[in-house]
Design an enzyme around this catalytic site. Sequence first.
Site, PDB file in Angstrom:
ATOM      1  N   SER A 248      24.788   9.141 -48.237  1.00  0.00           N
ATOM      2  CA  SER A 248      24.519   8.552 -46.926  1.00  0.00           C
ATOM      3  C   SER A 248      23.104   8.919 -46.509  1.00  0.00           C
ATOM      4  CB  SER A 248      25.547   9.085 -45.910  1.00  0.00           C
ATOM      5  OG  SER A 248      25.346   8.541 -44.623  1.00  0.00           O
ATOM      6  N   CYS A 249      22.592   8.254 -45.482  1.00  0.00           N
ATOM      7  CA  CYS A 249      21.259   8.561 -44.952  1.00  0.00           C
ATOM      8  C   CYS A 249      21.173   7.946 -43.564  1.00  0.00           C
ATOM      9  CB  CYS A 249      20.173   8.035 -45.883  1.00  0.00           C
ATOM     10  SG  CYS A 249      20.172   6.242 -46.102  1.00  0.00           S
ATOM     11  N   GLY A 250      19.999   7.436 -43.193  1.00  0.00           N
ATOM     12  CA  GLY A 250      19.855   6.817 -41.885  1.00  0.00           C
ATOM     13  C   GLY A 250      20.388   5.398 -41.829  1.00  0.00           C
ATOM     14  N   TRP A 277      24.115   6.482 -41.179  1.00  0.00           N
ATOM     15  CA  TRP A 277      24.099   7.024 -39.818  1.00  0.00           C
ATOM     16  C   TRP A 277      23.838   5.941 -38.765  1.00  0.00           C
ATOM     17  CZ3 TRP A 277      26.415  11.259 -38.829  1.00  0.00           C
ATOM     18  CH2 TRP A 277      26.321  11.823 -37.552  1.00  0.00           C
TER      19      TRP A 277
END
Length: 293
Positions: A248-250, A277
């Site tokens: 996952s990330c932004g 996110w």
Amino acid sequence: MATETASRGYARPEALVSTEWLAARLGDPNMRIVDATYHLPIVKRDPRAEYAAAHIPGAAFFDIDGIADRNTSLPHMLPSPTDFAHAMEAIGIGDDTMVVAYDTYGVGTSPRAWWMLRAFGHDRVAVLDGGLPKWKAEARPVDSAAVIPPSVRFTPRFRPELVRAQSDVIANLTTRVAQIVDARSAGRFAATEPEPRPGLRGGHIPASRNVPSTQLLDPTTKTVLPGPALAALFKTAGVDVPAPTVTSCGSGVTACALALGLYLLGNDKVAVYDGSWAEWGRPGETPVETASR
């Protein structure tokens, strides 16, 4: 496919190609180079304009923001298979095309193109190690000429095992079938830095680990760390390298860099949480942690 990265201790070296390898094959009619640079909106840089001013000769622009689902407010979510196929054909990528993706960060956003192509069944794709910074540092040629893509056909074969939705990640909080690894900075992960997108909460998905995507690179050459150092980076962060993983990330871009890193180490059980996110951090009932693990 010999990529000149096999000696760096990777289990799957074919996912990276060197600048030397690519320079020797410029003009190959069976290969398509793509500039897959993406910038956060707050950076106020136009990747398409930068591509038009200077790109590796023959490269097309892979528009991460444009090759996306238009029926959601979330940024650059995967499009439908049909829409993806049309986008690939428009830039000259067909079923038999070897694709090399690069970006202006070294290896930053180009893994998103690598992952998207694999998610739609196209395995003949690699990332340029060191990207445009290394290419330019070696005084290799760049071009501003418009590129006319060949006429090709792309057949999408969607692989759902490479993608996770929010509902999957919520279920995983109970089942713990996969570990979750977050590519954002340590400050964003711990909610000590603000999110670049307004309206999002700070913190991270419960029980996730943090491996900032920039740490995968040698700070001088912008190339991916050799296999042993890459494995040590993940292990130090508490990541079980061969275990089933969701990255996952932004907004689902640099999460693909972690997916690439784990793939290089031999893990083919990695999925990307596409909403990341930008979806999980919205106001609502999705649980959030702020303490670093």
